[in-house]
Design an enzyme around this catalytic site. Structure first.
Site, PDB file in Angstrom:
ATOM      1  N   GLU A  77     -10.910  -8.934   1.952  1.00 55.52           N
ATOM      2  CA  GLU A  77     -11.603 -10.142   1.460  1.00 55.52           C
ATOM      3  C   GLU A  77     -13.093 -10.132   1.793  1.00 55.52           C
ATOM      4  O   GLU A  77     -13.760 -11.161   1.685  1.00 55.52           O
ATOM      5  CB  GLU A  77     -10.953 -11.403   2.047  1.00 55.52           C
ATOM      6  CG  GLU A  77      -9.492 -11.599   1.742  1.00 55.52           C
ATOM      7  CD  GLU A  77      -9.168 -11.809   0.255  1.00 55.52           C
ATOM      8  OE1 GLU A  77     -10.061 -11.609  -0.598  1.00 55.52           O
ATOM      9  OE2 GLU A  77      -8.014 -12.153  -0.028  1.00 55.52           O
ATOM     10  N   HIS A  96     -10.692 -17.549   7.291  1.00 55.92           N
ATOM     11  CA  HIS A  96      -9.651 -17.596   6.254  1.00 55.92           C
ATOM     12  C   HIS A  96      -8.307 -17.405   6.936  1.00 55.92           C
ATOM     13  O   HIS A  96      -8.107 -16.417   7.630  1.00 55.92           O
ATOM     14  CB  HIS A  96      -9.888 -16.497   5.218  1.00 55.92           C
ATOM     15  CG  HIS A  96      -8.674 -16.206   4.389  1.00 55.92           C
ATOM     16  ND1 HIS A  96      -8.087 -17.162   3.596  1.00 55.92           N
ATOM     17  CD2 HIS A  96      -7.918 -15.089   4.254  1.00 55.92           C
ATOM     18  CE1 HIS A  96      -7.017 -16.632   3.002  1.00 55.92           C
ATOM     19  NE2 HIS A  96      -6.899 -15.379   3.389  1.00 55.92           N
TER      20      HIS A  96
HETATM   21 ZN   LIG Z   1      -5.265 -14.243   2.874  1.00 56.91          ZN
END
Ligand SMILES: [Zn+2]
Length: 224
Positions: A77, A96
């Site tokens: 990410e 996150h």
């Molecule tokens: Zn995730």
């Protein structure tokens, strides 16, 4: 000791704290911190157990996600984190997670309206849902980039988890825990099937104006 040691240490310490508090599990989620004075950020490696994680495992990337420091493969990410740092100059730390109560709202696509004064003061006018895109794709990155323009500090990723921001890591952690409390309370209220009241609109706007003032101060840190 590398120039980035303090940032990497902050990321590792936060991972361990959130693992102990139950917000992170095994390898799920990712955490990053903007490196001041550079267009870089320190981020957790991909698919690596938080319990084993050490300072040297943290990666430092530039905003194009080129690896500047660290030997591990960075989080998938990373592109999403880079997009936030590029588009929200007030954000200095990103968390996150797949925390369960907010993730339940991610399954029923239920945004959280302005329920509490402190929620708006720290998370923004509401917690919006960012439409589903597979993890690690430019689709997810672009969906995030479009939504974060509303200057809120917490978002729910449909069928995935949450994305929370802070001007400092301490604030990001606070915001993440506040989001989970709001999600749990909202879920309980929904289950009651009674009418759910929101805070008055003028109060919401006063609280949001305070958050915006904080955000402007944190954005100025990038000018120094
Ligand atoms: Zn995730």
């Amino acid at each position: 000791m590398s120039d980035f040691h303090n940032y990497k240490q902050e990321v590792v310490d936060t991972c361990h704290a959130l693992l102990n508090r139950g917000y992170l599990k095994a390898t799920e989620g990712n955490i990053s911190s903007r490196v001041k004075g550079h267009k870089f950020f320190a981020i957790t490696p991909s698919n690596y157990d938080y319990a084993k994680m050490q300072v040297d495992d943290i990666c430092v990337l530039d905003y194009e996600t080129n690896q500047i420091d660290g030997k591990m493969k960075p989080s998938i990410e990373s592109g999403m984190h880079a997009a936030v740092y590029q588009n929200r100059t007030d954000v200095h730390c990103i968390i996150h997670t797949h925390q369960p109560y907010a993730s339940a709202l991610a399954l029923i696509k239920m945004p959280i309206p302005a329920l509490f004064d402190e929620q708006v003061r720290f998370l923004g006018r509401g917690v919006d849902i960012i439409s589903y895109s597979p993890s690690g794709t430019s689709f997810l990155k672009n969906a995030v980039k479009a939504k974060i323009k509303n200057n809120n500090n917490a978002y729910i990723l449909q069928n995935h988890g949450v994305l929370v921001f802070g001007g400092t890591m301490e604030q990001a952690v606070h915001n993440m825990a506040l989001l989970e409390k709001c999600a749990l309370t909202y879920l309980l209220a929904i289950v009651s099937e009674k009418r759910i009241s929101k805070i008055p609109l003028p109060i919401r706007e006063i609280a949001f104006a305070k958050l915006r003032a904080d955000e402007k101060k944190f954005a100025e840190l990038n000018q120094r």
